[in-house]
Design a protein around this motif. Structure first.
Motif, short mmCIF file in Angstrom:
data_model
loop_
_atom_site.label_atom_id
_atom_site.label_comp_id
_atom_site.label_asym_id
_atom_site.label_seq_id
_atom_site.Cartn_x
_atom_site.Cartn_y
_atom_site.Cartn_z
N GLU A 831 0.87 -1.17 0.00
CA GLU A 831 0.00 0.00 0.00
C GLU A 831 0.91 1.23 0.00
OE1 GLU A 831 -4.06 0.51 2.34
OE2 GLU A 831 -2.36 0.77 3.67
N ALA A 832 0.57 2.20 -0.85
CA ALA A 832 1.36 3.43 -0.87
C ALA A 832 0.71 4.45 0.05
CB ALA A 832 1.46 3.98 -2.28
N VAL A 833 1.51 5.02 0.93
CA VAL A 833 1.01 6.11 1.78
C VAL A 833 1.50 7.41 1.14
CG1 VAL A 833 0.97 7.09 4.09
CG2 VAL A 833 1.18 4.61 3.78
N LEU A 834 0.54 8.20 0.65
CA LEU A 834 0.88 9.43 -0.06
C LEU A 834 0.57 10.62 0.84
CD1 LEU A 834 -0.93 8.46 -3.40
CD2 LEU A 834 1.44 7.97 -2.74
N ARG A 835 1.55 11.49 0.99
CA ARG A 835 1.35 12.62 1.90
C ARG A 835 1.65 13.94 1.17
NH1 ARG A 835 3.78 15.97 5.66
NH2 ARG A 835 2.60 16.23 7.60
N PHE A 836 0.66 14.83 1.22
CA PHE A 836 0.82 16.17 0.62
C PHE A 836 0.78 17.20 1.73
CE2 PHE A 836 -1.03 13.45 -2.54
CZ PHE A 836 -0.41 13.80 -3.72
N GLU A 837 1.73 18.09 1.72
CA GLU A 837 1.67 19.19 2.67
C GLU A 837 1.85 20.50 1.92
OE1 GLU A 837 4.24 18.96 6.07
OE2 GLU A 837 3.67 20.97 6.76
N GLN A 838 0.85 21.38 2.06
CA GLN A 838 0.93 22.70 1.40
C GLN A 838 1.67 23.65 2.33
OE1 GLN A 838 -2.21 24.06 -1.14
NE2 GLN A 838 -3.62 22.52 -0.35
N THR A 839 2.80 24.15 1.85
CA THR A 839 3.62 25.00 2.72
C THR A 839 3.34 26.49 2.49
OG1 THR A 839 5.37 24.88 1.08
CG2 THR A 839 5.45 23.29 2.89
N GLY A 840 2.61 26.81 1.43
CA GLY A 840 2.24 28.22 1.20
C GLY A 840 0.75 28.41 1.44
N VAL A 870 -2.74 16.45 3.55
CA VAL A 870 -3.63 15.36 3.13
C VAL A 870 -2.80 14.09 3.03
CG1 VAL A 870 -4.97 14.44 1.20
CG2 VAL A 870 -5.32 16.81 1.92
N GLU A 871 -3.25 13.05 3.72
CA GLU A 871 -2.55 11.77 3.63
C GLU A 871 -3.55 10.74 3.17
OE1 GLU A 871 0.69 10.99 6.61
OE2 GLU A 871 -0.52 9.18 6.90
N THR A 872 -3.15 9.93 2.19
CA THR A 872 -4.08 8.94 1.66
C THR A 872 -3.33 7.65 1.37
OG1 THR A 872 -5.77 8.54 0.00
CG2 THR A 872 -3.83 9.74 -0.73
N ARG A 873 -4.05 6.54 1.43
CA ARG A 873 -3.43 5.23 1.20
C ARG A 873 -4.01 4.63 -0.07
NH1 ARG A 873 -1.16 2.65 5.70
NH2 ARG A 873 -0.78 4.17 7.34
N VAL A 874 -3.12 4.13 -0.92
CA VAL A 874 -3.54 3.56 -2.19
C VAL A 874 -2.93 2.17 -2.33
CG1 VAL A 874 -3.50 3.87 -4.70
CG2 VAL A 874 -3.55 5.87 -3.20
N PRO A 875 -3.76 1.16 -2.54
CA PRO A 875 -3.18 -0.18 -2.74
C PRO A 875 -2.41 -0.23 -4.05
CG PRO A 875 -5.57 -0.22 -3.02
CD PRO A 875 -5.21 1.16 -2.62
N VAL A 876 -1.25 -0.86 -4.01
CA VAL A 876 -0.47 -1.00 -5.26
C VAL A 876 -0.05 -2.45 -5.41
CG1 VAL A 876 0.42 1.35 -5.48
CG2 VAL A 876 1.60 -0.26 -4.00
N LYS A 877 0.15 -2.83 -6.65
CA LYS A 877 0.62 -4.19 -6.93
C LYS A 877 2.14 -4.15 -7.01
CE LYS A 877 -3.36 -6.06 -9.39
NZ LYS A 877 -3.99 -6.38 -8.11
N GLY A 878 2.79 -5.04 -6.32
CA GLY A 878 4.24 -5.11 -6.38
C GLY A 878 4.89 -3.88 -5.77
N ARG A 879 6.13 -3.63 -6.22
CA ARG A 879 6.85 -2.50 -5.64
C ARG A 879 7.20 -1.50 -6.75
NH1 ARG A 879 8.19 -2.68 -0.60
NH2 ARG A 879 9.67 -0.98 -0.82
N PRO A 880 6.47 -0.39 -6.81
CA PRO A 880 6.80 0.62 -7.83
C PRO A 880 8.23 1.11 -7.64
CG PRO A 880 4.75 1.15 -6.68
CD PRO A 880 5.37 0.02 -5.93
N ARG A 881 8.86 1.42 -8.78
CA ARG A 881 10.23 1.93 -8.75
C ARG A 881 10.23 3.40 -8.35
NH1 ARG A 881 13.04 1.00 -14.42
NH2 ARG A 881 11.70 2.73 -15.02
N ARG A 882 9.19 4.09 -8.84
CA ARG A 882 9.09 5.53 -8.52
C ARG A 882 7.63 5.90 -8.26
NH1 ARG A 882 11.73 9.57 -12.78
NH2 ARG A 882 10.67 10.99 -11.35
#
Ligand SMILES: [Zn+2]
Length: 896
Positions: A831-840, A870-882
């Motif tokens: 699962e990918a944990v994606l985190r966005f933080e707006q600094t402005g 904003v933090e969100t979790r996305v299921p992914v297959k295998g291990r993405p390189r990037r």
């Protein structure tokens, strides 16, 4: 408010005077007018009564004289403006005259219009008398502006102040021009400093963009200031002010400055009534300051309460606005979506225009019939727009008779004096007849920068064939008598041209025939008539040598039911007649243009659920530079002639890999810009951003997703590069001060289109397109604002879009986003944990996250970011390189 309106009317009313009907000295009527002048000036009833006809009402004449011969008159001038035979007399024995009268009392004056009925009194042909007399209109409050050369003052710590402005001169030499109520003009000599610090954030950043700092602080070397006498002391003050003997050198400098600056504002030209310099007063509280600076030449600050955006700073040398905005008071009174025609005083209900245009003489004879309804609570003047080069031959109203008018020079404005005060809701027709030379306008509305090839590639100029000529008269030509600000009205246009010329115009083609009446010598004339039954914002005609039109009828009968459901009451068409006309040399292109236009029209109609008009004429003409123009019912595309070596440059309007973008962009304006207009210049993106985005949608439909994505990337890059030029809401002012229209196109066209794209990704396709249709149907044939669009999309999406538009349209910053991601194991996969933080500043947007795998395949997901973190979790297959955010560049913002 009423008083304000009258003063505004007065301001323009006398700023120009038509050449009066020339009358010879020997004319007995002119001689009679001379005797009336003398009688009024003398103020003795007997002298006036001596001038009466035997049939005249003597008591009425005596009370007229008492009314007009006010005590203290120093000069009276009467000029005849119109003369018609008087009913009930033999031709040449009696006349109804319209005269204009200047009455001076020292430094003050007024101008009135009188109706005089005069008739011959005896067998002596030069013996004429007055039968009756009536005052029709009065214009008061004129001042002879003159510097008082007998009084000079020395001021310490003099300060001129107005909202956001401070002009300070520690040691000042002061001269004044006075009225009986106090000073109205100051000439201030001496070195000092100007501080202009606009309060609104957007104006501060504009000031930074145009001159490098948010506050303008600059040395000054002299000032000319205008105020209303009643508020003079609030605007101009000094710690100490003392009179001193007049120094002749100071006086000369003051007189020079006064002479140069005083004529620039509030000045009136009374034509043959007076050669003196007359002026109106600024409104109480208002201020005009001509500031001589070393760095910028002359800067003009105005606080003018009759404008919605009542504070401005203008660079006289460049003739450009540095700053324009609403004062605190006006901010509270007017919304951001103010209507620019709010104070127009009337609406035009329909136009009927007939013109004869001769291309070889560049000459136009025209007649415009305007059906008008007044909207001001009362009015005694109406202002209309007409090109300065066109002479008004007459203005007649079936309801009010022949009307007098005056010209405001250099403003393409005619002020019509009404013989009576009319109240709100009054309907009248104006028939304006005019003629004169007129130059066609450029097709430069959408012109892009083109790059000429390298010098060595360039063929000698003579190898380039001359262009096929054509002449465009549209929204900037003022070729027909029209309202001061554009508004919606149906119209009928007839254009008469000599063969072999032809014409196309706004509206549905109705007929082509020889004009009625005897045929003139020379080439045969043909009259082309077009009717715009749907209301149009402005009227356009184009004269050229055209081939027979290619015609195709496009059916809209099969539009989806859900599209039709969003329609409001009104006229909708099932079929559109499409006509394409070209110069003979572009005949082959006509076929392509017809096919492309038909396809685009069908596609847009299926997106919006309507085509607003019953017909559309597409015209292809030749110009040195490519460009387009899209008046209602018309779509003009300018294409370089054969042999041209110009090619597309790097311009924000040029969409990559998309040769039809001009046609697609121009056609979209039939919906966006024409059917739905905009309320004021700030809302221009509702036309250009929408047209640009619709062109991109057509590119996607016709050329595929890849081209669309490339267009989005290009628009994103322009937005990133030029967003700091100012907010989308600044409209024409983006790039204006620098004279760089590419900046305007980058922000208004491309960032505007990106705002739509980002909105679509945020609320989803269904709500976005339903919102577009709701907006279109609600505002069809009306002027809309950003708020109106926001409400339409909010209604369909249920999403609060307040912050979205606040940041993207009214703001000029970009999202600053720190993006991080990590992988966590989940159910044997990850699962990918994606985190966005707006600094402005916090923006609302959706962004693509792309997962790239070892085998170079990618998947992606869309994440909505509507909070600081904003933090969100996305299921992914295998291990993405990037894992990348915004790799597709579909979101405007800085991602790290
Ligand atoms: Zn456009």
């Amino acid at each position: 408010m009423r008083q304000l309106t009258l003063v505004i009317a007065a301001l323009v009313c006398l700023a120009g005077e038509p050449a009066g009907q020339s009358t010879q000295a020997a004319d007995p009527i002119t001689a009679l007018l001379g005797r009336i002048e003398a009688a009024v000036l003398a103020g003795t009833p007997e002298r006036y009564l001596d001038l009466l006809s035997t049939l005249a009402d003597r008591p009425a004449a005596a009370s007229f004289l008492t009314a007009v011969a006010t005590p203290g008159l120093t000069r009276v001038v009467i000029r005849e403006r119109d003369r018609v035979d008087l009913a009930g007399t033999l031709p040449g024995d009696g006349y109804r005259l319209l005269v204009e009268v200047l009455r001076e009392s020292g430094q003050r004056a007024d101008v009135t219009t009188w109706r005089l009925d005069v008739r011959r009194r005896s067998n002596n042909p030069s013996d004429w008398g007055i039968l009756s007399q009536e005052v029709m209109t009065t214009l008061q409050g004129l001042y002879r502006l003159a510097l008082n050369t007998r009084r000079q003052f020395l001021a310490r710590d003099l300060v001129v102040s107005a909202e956001d402005l401070k002009l300070s001169v520690p040691e000042a030499t002061v001269f004044m021009a006075e009225t009986e109520a106090g000073p109205t003009a100051y000439v201030i000599l001496g070195r000092g400093e100007m501080t202009f610090s606009p309060a609104p954030r957007s104006e501060r950043s504009q000031l930074r963009v145009v001159m490098g700092s948010e506050v303008l602080q600059t040395p000054v070397e002299g000032l000319f200031v205008r105020v209303h006498p009643s508020t003079a002391s609030a605007r101009v003050s000094a710690r100490e002010m003392s009179e001193r003997p007049v120094d002749s050198r100071d006086l000369k400098r003051a007189e020079d400055l006064f002479r140069q600056e005083s004529v620039k504002s509030f000045g009136l030209d009374l034509g043959d009534l007076s050669a003196d310099s007359w002026s109106l007063l600024p409104l109480p509280g208002d201020l005009l300051a001509e500031v001589r600076t070393r760095r910028f030449d002359t800067l003009t600050y105005t606080k003018s309460s009759e404008e919605v955006e009542d504070i401005s700073l203008f660079d006289r040398r460049l003739r450009r606005n540095m700053s324009v905005y609403s004062s605190r008071d006006h901010l509270a009174r007017f919304s951001r979506s103010y209507r620019e025609d709010e104070g127009a005083g009337y609406v035009v209900r329909s136009y009927d225009v007939r013109v004869i245009y001769n291309p070889s003489r560049r000459h136009l004879d025209g007649q415009t019939r305007l059906a008008i309804e007044t909207t001001a609570s009362s009015a005694n003047t109406l202002k209309i727009r007409l090109a300065d080069s066109l002479n008004v031959d007459s203005i007649v109203s079936p309801e009010l008779g022949r009307l007098l008018s005056v010209r405001v020079r250099k403003q393409h404005t005619v002020v019509i004096n009404l013989p009576t005060t009319v109240v709100k809701g009054y309907r009248l027709e104006l028939v304006v007849t005019y003629s004169g030379p007129i130059e066609p306008q450029e097709i430069d509305r959408e012109a892009v920068a083109v790059s000429a090839p390298q010098a060595q590639d360039q063929p000698p100029e003579e190898e380039e064939l001359p262009l096929e000529e054509s002449y465009l008269f549209s929204n900037r030509s003022y070729w027909y008598a029209q309202a001061l600000t554009l508004g919606y009205a149906p119209a009928r246009i007839s254009v008469i041209v000599p063969e072999p010329w032809g014409a196309v115009a706004s509206g549905e083609f109705e007929s082509m025939a020889p004009p009625p009446g005897p045929a003139p010598r020379g080439p045969r004339l043909r009259e082309f008539t077009f009717v715009a039954r749907q209301p149009v914002r402005y009227l356009t005609f184009l004269v050229g040598r055209f081939t027979e039109p290619r015609i195709e009828t496009i059916s809209l009968k099969h539009l989806d039911e859900t599209l039709l459901a969003s329609r409001r009451p009104g006229v909708y068409y099932d079929e559109v007649e499409l006509r394409v006309q070209t110069n003979p040399r572009q005949r082959a292109r006509g076929k392509d243009v017809l096919r492309t236009t038909a396809n685009i029209l069908r596609f847009y109609a299926s997106t919006v659920g309507d085509f607003p008009y019953s017909a559309l004429t597409g015209a292809v003409v030749e110009r040195r530079l490519p460009g387009g123009h899209s008046p209602p019912y018309l779509s003009l595309v300018a294409t370089p002639g054969p042999g041209s070596t110009l090619r597309w440059g790097d311009d924000p309007a040029a969409l990559p890999n998309f040769p039809d973008f001009f046609v697609a962009h121009e056609l979209a304006h039939q919906w966006w810009g024409q059917a739905v207009g905009w309320k004021n210049y700030h809302e221009h993106w509702l036309s250009e951003g929408f047209a640009q985005y619709f062109a991109a949608l057509w590119a996607e439909r016709s050329l595929g997703r890849g081209v669309f994505n490339a267009i989005i990337r290009s628009m994103q890059q322009w937005s990133m590069e030029e967003s700091d030029q100012g907010a989308v809401y600044l409209g024409y002012r983006i790039g204006h001060f620098k004279g760089d229209s590419r900046l305007f196109r980058a922000v208004i066209y491309n960032k505007g289109a990106m705002v739509l794209h980002m909105l679509r990704r945020l609320v989803g396709d269904e709500a976005f397109f339903a919102g577009l249709r709701r907006y279109y149907n609600t505002w069809r044939f009306a002027k809309a604002g950003t708020d109106d669009f926001r409400r339409a999309v909010e209604a369909e999406s249920g999403v609060d879009l307040g912050r979205f538009f606040e940041q993207w349209i009214y703001g000029d910053t970009l999202p600053q986003v720190a993006f991080t991601s990590r992988l966590e194991p989940r159910d044997g996969d990850s699962e990918a944990v994606l985190r966005f933080e707006q600094t402005g500043d916090i923006f609302d947007f959706a962004v693509t996250v792309t997962f790239e795998y070892a085998d170079n395949t990618t998947t992606s997901t869309l994440v909505k970011v509507t909070d600081r973190v904003v933090e969100t979790r996305v299921p992914v297959k295998g291990r993405p390189r990037r894992i990348d955010a915004n790799r597709d560049l579909a979101t405007v913002g800085v991602f790290r």
